[in-house]
Motif scaffolding. Structure first.
Motif, PDB file in Angstrom:
ATOM      1  N   GLU A  38      67.899  12.631 -21.365  1.00  0.00           N
ATOM      2  CA  GLU A  38      67.274  13.137 -20.132  1.00  0.00           C
ATOM      3  C   GLU A  38      66.083  12.271 -19.710  1.00  0.00           C
ATOM      4  N   THR A  39      65.923  11.120 -20.364  1.00  0.00           N
ATOM      5  CA  THR A  39      64.795  10.244 -20.015  1.00  0.00           C
ATOM      6  C   THR A  39      65.262   9.103 -19.113  1.00  0.00           C
ATOM      7  N   ALA A  40      64.553   8.913 -18.007  1.00  0.00           N
ATOM      8  CA  ALA A  40      64.846   7.766 -17.136  1.00  0.00           C
ATOM      9  C   ALA A  40      63.853   6.660 -17.475  1.00  0.00           C
ATOM     10  N   ASN A  41      64.368   5.497 -17.915  1.00  0.00           N
ATOM     11  CA  ASN A  41      63.505   4.354 -18.206  1.00  0.00           C
ATOM     12  C   ASN A  41      63.544   3.420 -17.004  1.00  0.00           C
ATOM     13  N   VAL A  42      62.395   3.288 -16.352  1.00  0.00           N
ATOM     14  CA  VAL A  42      62.385   2.606 -15.063  1.00  0.00           C
ATOM     15  C   VAL A  42      61.533   1.346 -15.123  1.00  0.00           C
ATOM     16  N   MET A  43      62.033   0.288 -14.538  1.00  0.00           N
ATOM     17  CA  MET A  43      61.260  -0.956 -14.416  1.00  0.00           C
ATOM     18  C   MET A  43      60.948  -1.149 -12.927  1.00  0.00           C
ATOM     19  N   LEU A  44      59.659  -1.270 -12.611  1.00  0.00           N
ATOM     20  CA  LEU A  44      59.276  -1.421 -11.198  1.00  0.00           C
ATOM     21  C   LEU A  44      58.672  -2.804 -10.954  1.00  0.00           C
ATOM     22  N   VAL A  45      58.911  -3.318  -9.768  1.00  0.00           N
ATOM     23  CA  VAL A  45      58.265  -4.574  -9.361  1.00  0.00           C
ATOM     24  C   VAL A  45      57.382  -4.272  -8.148  1.00  0.00           C
ATOM     25  N   ARG A  54      49.954   0.899  -4.881  1.00  0.00           N
ATOM     26  CA  ARG A  54      50.615   0.792  -6.184  1.00  0.00           C
ATOM     27  C   ARG A  54      50.658   2.139  -6.928  1.00  0.00           C
ATOM     28  N   GLU A  55      49.451   2.702  -7.172  1.00  0.00           N
ATOM     29  CA  GLU A  55      49.378   3.924  -7.984  1.00  0.00           C
ATOM     30  C   GLU A  55      50.132   5.073  -7.333  1.00  0.00           C
ATOM     31  N   GLU A  56      49.929   5.177  -6.023  1.00  0.00           N
ATOM     32  CA  GLU A  56      50.565   6.270  -5.274  1.00  0.00           C
ATOM     33  C   GLU A  56      52.104   6.156  -5.374  1.00  0.00           C
ATOM     34  N   THR A  57      52.604   4.916  -5.250  1.00  0.00           N
ATOM     35  CA  THR A  57      54.056   4.697  -5.308  1.00  0.00           C
ATOM     36  C   THR A  57      54.592   5.059  -6.690  1.00  0.00           C
ATOM     37  N   ILE A  58      53.879   4.618  -7.732  1.00  0.00           N
ATOM     38  CA  ILE A  58      54.336   4.914  -9.101  1.00  0.00           C
ATOM     39  C   ILE A  58      54.419   6.432  -9.302  1.00  0.00           C
ATOM     40  N   LYS A  59      53.361   7.127  -8.844  1.00  0.00           N
ATOM     41  CA  LYS A  59      53.334   8.595  -9.026  1.00  0.00           C
ATOM     42  C   LYS A  59      54.489   9.249  -8.280  1.00  0.00           C
ATOM     43  N   LYS A  60      54.743   8.775  -7.073  1.00  0.00           N
ATOM     44  CA  LYS A  60      55.822   9.388  -6.268  1.00  0.00           C
ATOM     45  C   LYS A  60      57.181   9.164  -6.920  1.00  0.00           C
ATOM     46  N   ILE A  61      57.375   7.962  -7.463  1.00  0.00           N
ATOM     47  CA  ILE A  61      58.670   7.675  -8.111  1.00  0.00           C
ATOM     48  C   ILE A  61      58.836   8.579  -9.334  1.00  0.00           C
ATOM     49  N   GLU A  62      57.775   8.696 -10.118  1.00  0.00           N
ATOM     50  CA  GLU A  62      57.867   9.531 -11.323  1.00  0.00           C
ATOM     51  C   GLU A  62      58.154  10.982 -10.949  1.00  0.00           C
ATOM     52  N   ALA A  63      57.374  11.485  -9.981  1.00  0.00           N
ATOM     53  CA  ALA A  63      57.546  12.894  -9.590  1.00  0.00           C
ATOM     54  C   ALA A  63      58.933  13.112  -8.981  1.00  0.00           C
ATOM     55  N   GLY A  64      59.370  12.143  -8.156  1.00  0.00           N
ATOM     56  CA  GLY A  64      60.687  12.275  -7.498  1.00  0.00           C
ATOM     57  C   GLY A  64      61.804  12.329  -8.527  1.00  0.00           C
ATOM     58  N   LEU A  65      61.750  11.409  -9.493  1.00  0.00           N
ATOM     59  CA  LEU A  65      62.836  11.347 -10.488  1.00  0.00           C
ATOM     60  C   LEU A  65      62.896  12.624 -11.326  1.00  0.00           C
ATOM     61  N   LYS A  66      61.715  13.222 -11.539  1.00  0.00           N
ATOM     62  CA  LYS A  66      61.701  14.450 -12.352  1.00  0.00           C
ATOM     63  C   LYS A  66      62.339  15.638 -11.626  1.00  0.00           C
ATOM     64  N   THR A  67      62.519  15.506 -10.321  1.00  0.00           N
ATOM     65  CA  THR A  67      63.184  16.602  -9.589  1.00  0.00           C
ATOM     66  C   THR A  67      64.703  16.494  -9.696  1.00  0.00           C
ATOM     67  N   VAL A  68      65.196  15.361 -10.219  1.00  0.00           N
ATOM     68  CA  VAL A  68      66.651  15.158 -10.315  1.00  0.00           C
ATOM     69  C   VAL A  68      67.198  15.974 -11.491  1.00  0.00           C
ATOM     70  N   ASP A  69      68.262  16.710 -11.250  1.00  0.00           N
ATOM     71  CA  ASP A  69      68.877  17.499 -12.324  1.00  0.00           C
ATOM     72  C   ASP A  69      69.340  16.562 -13.426  1.00  0.00           C
ATOM     73  N   GLY A  70      68.938  16.845 -14.652  1.00  0.00           N
ATOM     74  CA  GLY A  70      69.375  15.993 -15.759  1.00  0.00           C
ATOM     75  C   GLY A  70      68.300  15.000 -16.165  1.00  0.00           C
ATOM     76  N   ILE A  71      67.179  14.912 -15.408  1.00  0.00           N
ATOM     77  CA  ILE A  71      66.065  14.031 -15.830  1.00  0.00           C
ATOM     78  C   ILE A  71      64.848  14.907 -16.099  1.00  0.00           C
ATOM     79  N   SER A  72      64.326  14.858 -17.337  1.00  0.00           N
ATOM     80  CA  SER A  72      63.137  15.665 -17.611  1.00  0.00           C
ATOM     81  C   SER A  72      61.933  14.767 -17.927  1.00  0.00           C
ATOM     82  N   ASP A  73      62.213  13.508 -18.246  1.00  0.00           N
ATOM     83  CA  ASP A  73      61.119  12.613 -18.617  1.00  0.00           C
ATOM     84  C   ASP A  73      61.325  11.244 -17.956  1.00  0.00           C
ATOM     85  N   VAL A  74      60.197  10.576 -17.678  1.00  0.00           N
ATOM     86  CA  VAL A  74      60.309   9.251 -17.038  1.00  0.00           C
ATOM     87  C   VAL A  74      59.381   8.285 -17.755  1.00  0.00           C
ATOM     88  N   THR A  75      59.904   7.121 -18.176  1.00  0.00           N
ATOM     89  CA  THR A  75      59.005   6.086 -18.677  1.00  0.00           C
ATOM     90  C   THR A  75      59.002   4.950 -17.659  1.00  0.00           C
TER      91      THR A  75
END
Ligand code: ADP
Length: 359
Positions: A38-45, A54-75
């Motif tokens: 259930e962990t999404a490992n993400v590489m961002l450029v 930068r910070e705002e985008t990272i936070k939005k991506i993390e929060a967005g991915l956590k709303t996806v069914d089947g993802i509970s954690d994001v690295t």
């Protein structure tokens, strides 16, 4: 519910990036995304010029991915440029070459057959689907995986365009049409979006269709590969123990030249080439019955002899074959007693013999 890939894509496409209406997916901010449980490992450029968001985008991506069914954690790993990742990868490869990811999915199938072609548009998908239906007619239990992520056409050919895949628990459930279980990226994303899969994402989507899908198992899994010799072919070769590949080709030299490259690729990855099929072999006039070899009939058979590969058969170029594929009712199902359906059935019998001898 939409598939996990579709949810991820839709979520990322809603996160804005840059002031001209772009989003983090299209702007290639998300370089790669890999699911591990259930962990999404993400590489961002994110380049220096975007420091302010930068910070705002990272936070939005993390929060967005956590709303996806089947993802509970994001690295997250964030770098400033793609070349940074590539340099790092090269250094890692030099110091400690990573073994290719080997897996053995689809073990619930007796035979996994890869349908390949050197070039696009030679009728590979048409052959894959009619062959699958002909094997089913012979009493075999058959599934089809559309691995042509850059141009998925199986949903159209099976009349299941725009029908979304369902996720049951953690697994994607294949669709069923005419007695064939099948899965395609075409049922995961909107049709005009399928082309945007980049290398790492294409690999992931293939992995998910192989690993995270509730395939029922059976006698044959027919995999429709993209044309050519790219990453998807290698992903499939690494993640399945394919029985072998079948090369679909038109008879003219340009197509044969590319087919030779496809054969060389399968030899390199130790996948046996079970045989060649000539599509659009000749045009038989529906009015007078005269045969016209539009693409110079016989080229594939000669090539297969030269390469010491079995020639499985030739399929005519015919209006009803095209109509069947384009209208969602392939000829073997739509007109099972037609001359062309019989050709597909003969080819299926021959392939089944070859596979039995190879096993
Ligand atoms: P590929 O998978 O190699 O890109 P397709 O199977 O999508 O090719 O076929 C390309 C087009 O050619 C489709 O419109 C299909 O209906 C048509 N086609 C394929 N084989 C035949 C054939 N034997 N006779 C007539 N039309 C064909």
């Amino acid at each position: 519910m939409n598939s996990i890939e579709q949810q991820i894509k839709e979520t990322l496409q809603q996160i804005p990036f840059s002031d001209n209406g772009g989003n983090v997916l299209d702007a290639e901010v998300v370089y790669s995304l890999e699911l591990s449980g259930e962990t999404a490992n993400v590489m961002l450029v994110i380049g220096k010029e975007y420091q302010s968001i930068r910070e705002e985008t990272i936070k939005k991506i993390e929060a967005g991915l956590k709303t996806v069914d089947g993802i509970s954690d994001v690295t997250m790993k964030v770098v400033g440029s793609k070349s940074e990742i590539e340099t790092q990868q090269k250094q890692n490869a030099g110091a400690n070459p990573a073994p290719p990811e080997q897996a053995n999915y689809l073990q619930e199938y007796e035979n996994v057959i890869l349908i390949a072609s050197g070039k696009g548009g030679v009728g590979k998908s048409t052959v894959a689907i009619n062959l699958a239906l002909a094997l089913k007619e012979m009493g075999k239990k058959v599934s089809v995986l559309d691995a042509d992520v850059y141009g998925p056409s199986i949903p159209i050919m099976l009349g299941k365009r725009n029908e979304p895949l369902q996720v049951v628990g953690q697994q994607v459930k294949p669709l069923n049409q005419y007695g064939i279980d099948f899965m395609s990226v075409g049922n995961m994303v909107k049709e005009d979006q399928a082309l945007i899969w980049r290398g790492p994402m294409a690999h992931q989507v293939i992995q998910q269709m192989l690993r995270d899908a509730a395939w029922p198992g059976g006698d044959y899994m027919i995999i429709d590969l993209p044309p050519g010799t790219g990453d998807v072919q290698l992903s499939v070769a690494q993640m399945t123990e394919a029985t072998g590949a079948v090369i679909v080709c038109t008879p003219q030299d340009v197509a044969l030249l590319d087919a030779r490259k496809a054969i060389a690729m399968f030899n390199k990855v130790n996948i046996p080439v079970l045989g060649m099929i000539e599509n659009m072999s000749a045009f038989v006039c529906p009015k007078c019955g005269a045969e016209t070899p539009i693409f110079a009939k016989g080229g594939t058979e000669r090539e297969s002899t030269d390469q010491n590969i079995a020639y499985i058969g030739g399929i005519p170029i015919e209006m009803d074959i095209r109509l069947g594929s384009d209208n969602g009712d392939p000829i073997v199902h739509a007109s099972p007693n037609s001359a062309s359906a019989k050709v597909f059935k003969e080819i299926a019998v021959r392939l089944d013999q070859i596979v039995t001898e190879a096993n």
